[in-house]
Scaffold this motif. Structure first.
Motif, PDB file in Angstrom:
ATOM      1  N   GLU A  98     -12.002  88.675-135.115  1.00  0.00           N
ATOM      2  CA  GLU A  98     -12.682  88.417-136.354  1.00  0.00           C
ATOM      3  C   GLU A  98     -11.910  88.537-137.629  1.00  0.00           C
ATOM      4  OE1 GLU A  98     -16.934  88.859-137.044  1.00  0.00           O
ATOM      5  OE2 GLU A  98     -16.098  89.702-138.660  1.00  0.00           O
ATOM      6  N   THR A  99     -10.786  87.788-137.902  1.00  0.00           N
ATOM      7  CA  THR A  99     -10.125  88.347-138.787  1.00  0.00           C
ATOM      8  C   THR A  99     -10.444  87.382-140.137  1.00  0.00           C
ATOM      9  OG1 THR A  99      -8.421  88.718-137.308  1.00  0.00           O
ATOM     10  CG2 THR A  99      -8.017  88.422-139.709  1.00  0.00           C
ATOM     11  N   PRO A 100     -10.296  87.425-141.273  1.00  0.00           N
ATOM     12  CA  PRO A 100     -10.689  86.873-142.293  1.00  0.00           C
ATOM     13  C   PRO A 100     -10.642  85.476-142.151  1.00  0.00           C
ATOM     14  CG  PRO A 100      -8.884  88.006-142.988  1.00  0.00           C
ATOM     15  CD  PRO A 100      -9.075  88.368-141.492  1.00  0.00           C
ATOM     16  N   ALA A 101     -11.436  84.687-142.813  1.00  0.00           N
ATOM     17  CA  ALA A 101     -11.289  83.390-142.821  1.00  0.00           C
ATOM     18  C   ALA A 101     -10.101  83.080-143.889  1.00  0.00           C
ATOM     19  CB  ALA A 101     -12.390  82.796-143.449  1.00  0.00           C
ATOM     20  N   ILE A 102      -9.091  83.107-143.746  1.00  0.00           N
ATOM     21  CA  ILE A 102      -8.159  82.776-144.809  1.00  0.00           C
ATOM     22  C   ILE A 102      -7.668  81.695-144.907  1.00  0.00           C
ATOM     23  CG2 ILE A 102      -6.142  83.607-145.506  1.00  0.00           C
ATOM     24  CD1 ILE A 102      -6.352  85.658-143.490  1.00  0.00           C
ATOM     25  N   THR A 103      -7.488  80.715-145.650  1.00  0.00           N
ATOM     26  CA  THR A 103      -7.504  79.620-145.393  1.00  0.00           C
ATOM     27  C   THR A 103      -5.891  79.178-145.802  1.00  0.00           C
ATOM     28  OG1 THR A 103      -8.450  79.003-146.981  1.00  0.00           O
ATOM     29  CG2 THR A 103      -8.805  77.993-145.466  1.00  0.00           C
ATOM     30  N   LYS A 267      -5.625  94.958-139.550  1.00  0.00           N
ATOM     31  CA  LYS A 267      -4.767  94.594-138.483  1.00  0.00           C
ATOM     32  C   LYS A 267      -3.798  95.447-138.411  1.00  0.00           C
ATOM     33  CE  LYS A 267      -2.208  90.477-136.737  1.00  0.00           C
ATOM     34  NZ  LYS A 267      -3.023  90.515-135.256  1.00  0.00           N
ATOM     35  N   ALA A 268      -2.948  96.023-139.615  1.00  0.00           N
ATOM     36  CA  ALA A 268      -2.116  97.029-139.726  1.00  0.00           C
ATOM     37  C   ALA A 268      -2.605  98.294-139.358  1.00  0.00           C
ATOM     38  CB  ALA A 268      -1.212  96.805-141.014  1.00  0.00           C
ATOM     39  N   ASN A 269      -3.788  98.689-138.939  1.00  0.00           N
ATOM     40  CA  ASN A 269      -4.378  99.707-138.856  1.00  0.00           C
ATOM     41  C   ASN A 269      -4.109 100.679-140.158  1.00  0.00           C
ATOM     42  OD1 ASN A 269      -5.481  99.370-136.241  1.00  0.00           O
ATOM     43  ND2 ASN A 269      -3.306  99.603-135.409  1.00  0.00           N
ATOM     44  N   LYS A 272      -6.230 104.092-144.947  1.00  0.00           N
ATOM     45  CA  LYS A 272      -6.207 104.400-146.486  1.00  0.00           C
ATOM     46  C   LYS A 272      -6.366 103.051-147.312  1.00  0.00           C
ATOM     47  CE  LYS A 272      -3.704 106.758-149.642  1.00  0.00           C
ATOM     48  NZ  LYS A 272      -2.512 107.785-149.890  1.00  0.00           N
ATOM     49  N   LYS A 273      -5.365 102.175-147.073  1.00  0.00           N
ATOM     50  CA  LYS A 273      -5.418 100.909-147.703  1.00  0.00           C
ATOM     51  C   LYS A 273      -6.714 100.030-147.636  1.00  0.00           C
ATOM     52  CE  LYS A 273      -1.426 100.800-149.821  1.00  0.00           C
ATOM     53  NZ  LYS A 273      -1.569 100.880-151.508  1.00  0.00           N
ATOM     54  N   ALA A 274      -7.084 100.037-146.461  1.00  0.00           N
ATOM     55  CA  ALA A 274      -8.197  99.302-146.216  1.00  0.00           C
ATOM     56  C   ALA A 274      -9.519  99.699-146.738  1.00  0.00           C
ATOM     57  CB  ALA A 274      -8.703  99.349-144.677  1.00  0.00           C
ATOM     58  N   GLU A 275      -9.747 101.310-146.892  1.00  0.00           N
ATOM     59  CA  GLU A 275     -10.869 101.771-147.537  1.00  0.00           C
ATOM     60  C   GLU A 275     -10.518 101.475-149.149  1.00  0.00           C
ATOM     61  OE1 GLU A 275     -10.513 105.725-146.135  1.00  0.00           O
ATOM     62  OE2 GLU A 275     -11.721 105.023-144.235  1.00  0.00           O
ATOM     63  N   GLU A 276      -9.350 101.454-149.659  1.00  0.00           N
ATOM     64  CA  GLU A 276      -9.192 101.194-150.944  1.00  0.00           C
ATOM     65  C   GLU A 276      -9.779  99.869-151.338  1.00  0.00           C
ATOM     66  OE1 GLU A 276      -4.971 101.938-151.896  1.00  0.00           O
ATOM     67  OE2 GLU A 276      -5.066 104.277-151.446  1.00  0.00           O
ATOM     68  N   VAL A 277      -9.194  99.041-150.514  1.00  0.00           N
ATOM     69  CA  VAL A 277      -9.524  97.626-150.771  1.00  0.00           C
ATOM     70  C   VAL A 277     -11.206  97.294-150.660  1.00  0.00           C
ATOM     71  CG1 VAL A 277      -9.479  95.087-149.940  1.00  0.00           C
ATOM     72  CG2 VAL A 277      -7.401  96.516-149.961  1.00  0.00           C
ATOM     73  N   PHE A 278     -11.936  97.987-149.708  1.00  0.00           N
ATOM     74  CA  PHE A 278     -13.068  97.814-149.789  1.00  0.00           C
ATOM     75  C   PHE A 278     -13.979  98.456-150.979  1.00  0.00           C
ATOM     76  CE2 PHE A 278     -17.372 100.208-148.893  1.00  0.00           C
ATOM     77  CZ  PHE A 278     -18.004  99.125-148.083  1.00  0.00           C
ATOM     78  N   PHE A 291     -18.819  90.119-142.247  1.00  0.00           N
ATOM     79  CA  PHE A 291     -17.768  90.145-141.958  1.00  0.00           C
ATOM     80  C   PHE A 291     -16.745  91.417-142.298  1.00  0.00           C
ATOM     81  CE2 PHE A 291     -13.305  89.049-143.157  1.00  0.00           C
ATOM     82  CZ  PHE A 291     -12.822  88.496-142.142  1.00  0.00           C
ATOM     83  N   THR A 292     -17.107  91.896-143.639  1.00  0.00           N
ATOM     84  CA  THR A 292     -16.519  92.894-144.120  1.00  0.00           C
ATOM     85  C   THR A 292     -16.954  94.208-143.254  1.00  0.00           C
ATOM     86  OG1 THR A 292     -16.625  92.094-146.534  1.00  0.00           O
ATOM     87  CG2 THR A 292     -16.209  94.473-146.146  1.00  0.00           C
ATOM     88  N   CYS A 293     -18.046  94.351-143.110  1.00  0.00           N
ATOM     89  CA  CYS A 293     -18.345  95.554-142.237  1.00  0.00           C
ATOM     90  C   CYS A 293     -17.563  95.501-140.716  1.00  0.00           C
ATOM     91  CB  CYS A 293     -19.977  95.722-142.006  1.00  0.00           C
ATOM     92  SG  CYS A 293     -20.997  95.809-143.426  1.00  0.00           S
ATOM     93  N   ASN A 294     -17.669  94.081-140.337  1.00  0.00           N
ATOM     94  CA  ASN A 294     -17.056  94.298-138.896  1.00  0.00           C
ATOM     95  C   ASN A 294     -15.586  94.757-138.985  1.00  0.00           C
ATOM     96  OD1 ASN A 294     -19.386  93.307-137.765  1.00  0.00           O
ATOM     97  ND2 ASN A 294     -18.763  90.902-137.836  1.00  0.00           N
ATOM     98  N   GLN A 295     -14.978  94.259-140.178  1.00  0.00           N
ATOM     99  CA  GLN A 295     -13.661  94.821-140.127  1.00  0.00           C
ATOM    100  C   GLN A 295     -13.502  96.082-140.245  1.00  0.00           C
ATOM    101  OE1 GLN A 295     -10.654  92.812-140.233  1.00  0.00           O
ATOM    102  NE2 GLN A 295     -11.974  91.351-139.835  1.00  0.00           N
TER     103      GLN A 295
END
Length: 622
Positions: A98-103, A267-269, A272-278, A291-295
């Motif tokens: 379930e990765t983002p829908a990035i188009t 995806k890069a595990n 720290k960065k994921a939490e900053e973006v959140f 979607f965000t919560c699933n990530q």
């Protein structure tokens, strides 16, 4: 949602957490409530909202923050509960689920199935289906007004023209395309982008995107910028992707942009960065979505399962309804923790919400039942998957083959394969080779391989890789080497999956130096990095020898390849020092710097290699 959070509380844990308050407790293990011989479950959802501080942000602070929870509410009692290669393999499947829908504005983005999630969809290879990240993107952007590329259609003319040119001459090929009067419609661009993503030629897709903008051949919209961001993250890394966000016009810096970045951090595990973006998304007041919560759930499933309960609490407070993927992820995590009862509770919660288990969910359940020794329950699920008539339910075959093999049911594997044998699909052939391999029926696996090979003028590399893994599992080095030669002669592209199988082949044969050499050469190709499991296979062997020098070397090379530190790596590194009976100076500080905190078992090992530990003799000498 309340039923979901209740089901996520491990029954063997008799304590409960009071939320995400930032108050510190002197002893994080002290129970506020302890119910003897009973599962600890909140009686009322109101209780949580009354005593818990809403979890508005995620912080990467010291473990003291995590320990502020009076009890551990994670889906697993330990972050690294199962550390066999099995979980890493599984993650390969979830990660793209379930990765983002990035188009792709340009391709109108993307394609696929979570993660990859999915407890074991295959590893991605050049022949594999596009990842969810890509699938969702393509669906998100594919609307009737812009043209929708067919996933199974033929390659676009633009794609063929670019592929016919050298890798470094994409711009020249595009200039020539325009000079010859060919059309550059959104539909044509979309199809080309889809084709590139499907075979994971992200570099060429990125060059196409950059050329389109530089030549003003396409008016970029939100999804085009999201697609470019996704490609930059894949090709040039998170840092470049972050910088690109600042260059996107403010009017287009939408939720899609940030969730695309979030998905790539996950995806890069990179927690720290994921939490900053959140947190940035919260600051910008974007809505919290499933979607965000699933990530976040996917991230914490890998790096810190204790935080899964925090995400569930957040979903409850923000009224975010769990999706099918949410349940799959939680069910799989429960299974990996050997909590079959909790897994069953989640299934019931899922059904009570009106969500029926799909084929993939049933596959996850059957696999964990089999691993847990519950063969009857596993067989019951497999019968459900078969339905009344397997010929009419042909789509179940690719899942049934490896699962019956997991149970040692050779007759059932043969029965299912007979349904497919006359006109087998490629995925069914791969599943059959894998299944016969698990049953140690090498001749049958080879027969399926040869039959499939004869049907392809240019056989996919995945066909060779799956048989190579069978040879590796049984230490058939000579056959493995011969197969690799055939693979090279056939013109197949050798990528991470093949490298992984080769590394494990030599590791199983006891030729660790040869395995390490292959890994180093693969990493130097700079096209695709070797898999996490490949590095760990080599690192584990050096650790068993007590070879600290080479264990540290592999640890460092993983950093260079872009893998962020995980509990599993430090666990192996510490074991190397234990086996060498050598003190490890500063190891605790290194772990702390990477936000990795030891489990009870690892703490014991750390005590054994503490250069300053006190003993009865040292106390007398002092």
């Amino acid at each position: 949602m309340w039923a979901l959070r209740r089901a996520s509380v491990p029954l063997r844990e008799r304590r409960f957490s009071i939320g995400t308050s930032r108050a510190c407790f002197a002893d994080s293990e002290v129970s506020i409530t302890h119910i003897q011989d009973k599962a600890t479950i909140f009686e009322s959802p109101q209780l949580v909202s009354d005593i818990c501080v809403p979890l508005k942000r995620f912080y990467r602070t010291e473990r003291a923050f995590v320990n502020q929870f009076v009890c551990r509410r994670g889906l697993s009692s330990e972050a690294g509960a199962k550390s066999s290669g099995e979980e890493d393999d599984l993650e390969e499947g979830f990660s793209e689920l379930e990765t983002p829908a990035i188009t792709d504005a340009v391709q109108i983005i993307n394609a696929e199935d979570e993660d990859e999630l999915i407890s074991e969809p295959e590893f991605s290879d050049v022949d594999a289906e596009p990842s969810q990240n890509e699938l969702e993107l393509s669906d998100a952007e594919n609307d009737p007004t812009r043209g929708r590329p067919s996933r199974k259609g033929t390659a676009s003319a633009l794609f063929k023209a670019i592929m016919a040119s050298p890798a470094l001459s994409v711009n020249n090929a595009l200039d020539k395309w325009v000079e010859e009067g060919n059309e550059l419609s959104r539909t044509e661009i979309s199809m080309a982008m889809f084709n590139f993503r499907k075979i994971r030629l992200y570099g060429r897709a990125l060059q196409l995107s950059e050329w389109l903008e530089a030549k003003n051949q396409l008016e970029f919209v939100e999804k085009d910028y999201a697609s470019r961001l996704d490609l930059i993250a894949k090709v040039r890394g998170l840092h470049k992707a972050e910088n690109y966000v600042d260059k996107i016009p403010k009017s287009f810096r939408s939720e899609l942009i940030y969730r695309t970045l979030l998905a790539n951090c996950v995806k890069a595990n990179n927690a720290k960065k994921a939490e900053e973006v959140f947190n940035k998304m919260r600051d910008l007041e974007f809505p919290i979505t499933a979607f965000t919560c699933n990530q976040l759930l996917l991230l914490y499933k890998r790096v810190d399962r204790k935080k899964i309960a925090d995400v569930l609490l957040l979903m409850e407070k923000e009224n975010v309804k769990p999706s099918l993927f949410t349940y799959k992820l939680l069910i799989d995590t429960k299974g990996l923790s050997n909590d079959i009862t909790g897994m069953d509770q989640l299934v019931e919660s899922m059904k009570s919400e009106g969500i029926e288990p799909d084929m993939h969910t049933r596959s996850i359940l059957a696999r964990h039942y089999a691993h847990g020794g519950l063969k009857e329950k596993a067989e019951a699920v497999l019968k459900e998957m078969e339905g009344g008539n397997l010929k009419e339910n042909r789509s179940a075959c690719r899942n049934l083959l490896p699962l019956y093999a997991e149970l040692g049911k050779a007759d059932d594997v043969g029965r299912v394969w007979k349904v497919c044998e006359s006109k087998p699909l490629f995925d069914e052939c791969i599943a059959a080779i894998e299944a016969y391999g698990k049953l140690n029926k090498i001749e049958e696996a080879e027969a399926v391989f040869e039959k499939t090979l004869n049907k392809h003028k240019k056989p996919p590399s995945k066909l060779f890789t799956v048989l190579l893994k069978v040879y590796a599992n049984y230490k058939m080095v000579t056959k493995g080497k011969d197969l690799v030669k055939r693979m090279a002669d056939s013109g197949c592209k050798i990528g991470p999956l093949t490298w992984d199988a080769l590394v494990k082949l030599y590791v199983e044969a006891g030729e660790i130096e040869k395995a390490d050499s292959i890994l180093q050469k693969a990493a130097q190709q700079n096209q695709m990095k070797p898999m996490f499991s490949s590095y760990m296979a080599v690192m584990d062997q050096y650790a068993k020898r007590g070879d600290i020098h080479n264990t540290e070397k592999v640890f460092h090379r993983m950093r260079q390849a872009g893998y962020t530190a995980r509990f599993r790596q430090f666990q192996t590194l510490v074991q190397a020092y234990v086996n060498a009976k050598t003190p490890a100076y500063g190891i605790r500080e290194r772990m702390k710097a990477d936000n990795i905190f030891p489990s009870k078992s690892l703490s014991v090992q750390l005590g054994q290699i503490d250069a300053f530990r006190k003993t009865a003799v040292s106390d007398l000498l002092d």
